[in-house]
Design a protein around this motif. Structure first.
Motif, short mmCIF file in Angstrom:
data_model
loop_
_atom_site.label_atom_id
_atom_site.label_comp_id
_atom_site.label_asym_id
_atom_site.label_seq_id
_atom_site.Cartn_x
_atom_site.Cartn_y
_atom_site.Cartn_z
N GLU A 111 -8.98 -8.15 0.48
CA GLU A 111 -8.57 -6.92 1.16
C GLU A 111 -7.41 -7.19 2.12
OE1 GLU A 111 -9.88 -4.11 0.32
OE2 GLU A 111 -11.64 -4.87 -0.79
N LEU A 112 -6.49 -6.23 2.22
CA LEU A 112 -5.34 -6.35 3.13
C LEU A 112 -5.39 -5.22 4.16
CD1 LEU A 112 -2.53 -7.11 0.51
CD2 LEU A 112 -3.94 -8.75 1.80
N ALA A 113 -5.03 -5.55 5.40
CA ALA A 113 -5.11 -4.54 6.46
C ALA A 113 -3.98 -4.74 7.47
CB ALA A 113 -6.47 -4.63 7.16
N GLY A 114 -3.79 -3.73 8.31
CA GLY A 114 -2.84 -3.83 9.41
C GLY A 114 -1.41 -3.54 8.98
N LEU A 115 -0.47 -4.29 9.54
CA LEU A 115 0.96 -4.01 9.39
C LEU A 115 1.49 -4.52 8.05
CD1 LEU A 115 1.83 -5.00 13.08
CD2 LEU A 115 1.45 -2.69 12.17
N ILE A 116 1.02 -3.89 6.99
CA ILE A 116 1.37 -4.28 5.61
C ILE A 116 1.66 -2.98 4.85
CG2 ILE A 116 0.37 -5.18 3.45
CD1 ILE A 116 -1.33 -7.09 5.18
N ASP A 117 2.80 -2.94 4.12
CA ASP A 117 3.17 -1.73 3.36
C ASP A 117 2.26 -1.51 2.17
OD1 ASP A 117 5.25 -1.07 5.01
OD2 ASP A 117 6.78 -2.13 3.80
N LYS A 118 2.05 -2.59 1.36
CA LYS A 118 1.26 -2.43 0.14
C LYS A 118 -0.12 -3.03 0.34
CE LYS A 118 5.62 -3.11 -2.14
NZ LYS A 118 6.41 -4.30 -2.34
N LYS A 119 -1.06 -2.18 0.70
CA LYS A 119 -2.40 -2.67 1.07
C LYS A 119 -3.38 -2.73 -0.09
CE LYS A 119 -2.45 -1.37 6.00
NZ LYS A 119 -1.49 -0.26 6.05
N ASP A 120 -2.89 -2.60 -1.33
CA ASP A 120 -3.81 -2.69 -2.48
C ASP A 120 -4.50 -4.04 -2.45
OD1 ASP A 120 -2.79 -0.26 -3.28
OD2 ASP A 120 -1.25 -1.17 -4.57
N SER A 121 -5.78 -4.05 -2.81
CA SER A 121 -6.51 -5.32 -2.80
C SER A 121 -6.11 -6.15 -4.03
CB SER A 121 -8.01 -5.06 -2.77
OG SER A 121 -8.37 -4.22 -3.83
N TRP A 122 -6.41 -7.46 -3.97
CA TRP A 122 -5.99 -8.39 -5.02
C TRP A 122 -7.19 -9.05 -5.68
CZ3 TRP A 122 -0.94 -10.14 -6.43
CH2 TRP A 122 0.09 -9.46 -5.76
N THR A 123 -7.23 -9.04 -7.01
CA THR A 123 -8.24 -9.81 -7.73
C THR A 123 -7.73 -11.25 -7.85
OG1 THR A 123 -7.25 -9.40 -9.87
CG2 THR A 123 -8.93 -7.81 -9.12
N LEU A 124 -8.65 -12.16 -8.16
CA LEU A 124 -8.24 -13.56 -8.34
C LEU A 124 -7.29 -13.68 -9.52
CD1 LEU A 124 -11.45 -15.64 -7.68
CD2 LEU A 124 -9.40 -15.41 -6.28
#
Ligand SMILES: Nc1nc2c(c(=O)[nH]1)N[C@H]1C(S)=C(S)[C@@H](COP(=O)(O)O)O[C@H]1N2
Ligand SMILES: [Mo]
Length: 254
Positions: A111-124
Motif C-alpha cells: 500500500e502507498l500513502a501520503g505525498l504520492i501521485d500514483k497511490k495504486d497498490s503493488w502486487t509482488l
C-alpha cells in the motif's frame, strides 16, 4: 560550514575523544562512513567485539548534528563478493525466530500513502516485473554484530520517481506486518544503493528475512531496514519508529 546552521540550538554533544576526533575530521572536510568511523576510533566497526562501543558513541550524537554532517552524502557503502556472504545469515527481530511473521503472497499488496501521485497498490508480480538491482553489503546491527548478505530488488529512488512521490518531502515511513515501523530521511531513500529488496541470495526473500519485502539500506544500521513491509508513506510529519521511539538514534547511519 554546515554545523553553523544549528549553532543557536542546544546540542547535546558528549565531548568524548571519539566525538572530538570525528568533529575535527568533519571540519577538515572529510566525509564519514562506517568504515571511516572504524579508522577514526581505532575500532573495527565490522568486528562484533568492538562494534558496540563505537555504535554506542554514535547513538549519543544528536540527530541534527548527524544530519548536518551526513545529510547530503552520496557516498556508497562498500560492496563485497559472494564468498564474503555470511551463511547462515543471522536473524533478528524484536521477537524470536519461532515467531517470524508469515505473510502470504496471495492477496498481498504493497500500500502507498501520503505525498504520492500514483497511490495504486503493488502486487509482488508487478514489482518483480520492474528492473532489478542487487548488492552484496554489510548489515550492521546496533546490538553489536554485523554480517554480509546479498539483497536484490527495485532501486528505491526509481520506484519513488515512478509512483510520483514528492521527493522534496522530508520522510519516508514504513509499516510492517509485525508491529514494527520505521522511517528514513529522503536523502537516504534516494541513495542509489537503497533497494526495495525482494530477494536474498537471488532467491525470494525467506520469511525470516522479511518476506515479501524489506528495504535494504546499506548506509544505515540494521534497525532502519524494515522487513515485511506492508505500506510506504511519504510525509513531512516526523514518523519515528519502533526502536527510535524507545530512544535509539533516529539517523543511525552514514
Ligand atoms: N518488521 C521488522 N523489521 C525489522 C526488525 C523487526 O523486528 N521487524 N528488526 C530490525 C533489526 S534490529 C535488524 S538487525 C534487522 C535484522 O534483519 P535480518 O533478520 O535479516 O538479519 O531487521 C530490522 N528490521
Ligand atoms: Mo538490529
Amino acid at each position: 560550514m554546515l554545523l553553523k546552521r544549528h549553532s543557536s540550538e542546544k546540542l547535546f554533544l558528549p565531548r568524548t575523544k571519539q566525538v572530538l576526533n570525528i568533529e575535527r575530521r568533519f571540519f577538515m572536510g572529510k566525509a564519514l562512513s562506517l568504515g571511516a568511523l572504524s579508522m577514526l576510533t581505532g575500532c573495527n566497526v565490522a568486528d562484533d567485539s568492538q562494534a558496540q562501543g563505537v555504535l554506542d558513541a554514535m547513538s549519543r550524537w544528536n540527530d541534527k548534528v548527524q544530519l548536518a554532517i551526513f545529510g547530503t552524502t552520496t557516498q556508497l557503502a562498500p560492496t563485497y563478493t559472494e564468498a564474503d556472504i555470511k551463511d547462515p545469515f543471522p536473524f533478528n527481530a524484536y521477537y524470536g525466530e519461532d515467531e517470524v511473521r508469515i505473510v502470504k503472497e496471495e492477496g498481498y499488496k504493497l500500500e502507498l500513502a501520503g505525498l504520492i501521485d500514483k497511490k495504486d497498490s503493488w502486487t509482488l508480480q508487478n514489482l518483480r516485473a520492474l528492473p532489478q538491482q542487487s548488492q552484496i553489503t554489510r548489515h550492521i546491527c546496533v546490538e553489536g554484530w554485523s554480517a554480509i548478505g546479498k539483497w536484490g530488488g527495485v532501486n528505491f529512488a526509481d520506484f519513488l520517481h515512478m509512483i510520483g512521490a514528492d521527493t522534496k518531502a522530508k520522510y519516508v515511513a514504513f509499516k510492517c506486518a509485525d508491529d514494527y515501523h520505521t522511517s528514513i530521511d529522503m536523502a537516504t531513500a534516494l541513495h542509489p544503493q537503497t533497494t526495495l529488496a525482494l530477494t536474498f541470495r537471488d532467491q525470494p526473500l525467506p520469511p525470516k528475512y522479511g518476506f515479501p519485502m524489506k528495504l535494504r539500506i546499506p548506509t544505515k544500521l540494521g534497525f532502519k531496514n524494515p522487513k515485511h513491509i506492508m505500506s510506504i508513506e511519504v510525509t513531512n510529519d516526523y514518523p519515528g519508529g519502533y526502536w527510535e521511539d524507545q530512544g535509539y538514534n533516529w539517523f543511525s547511519g552514514t
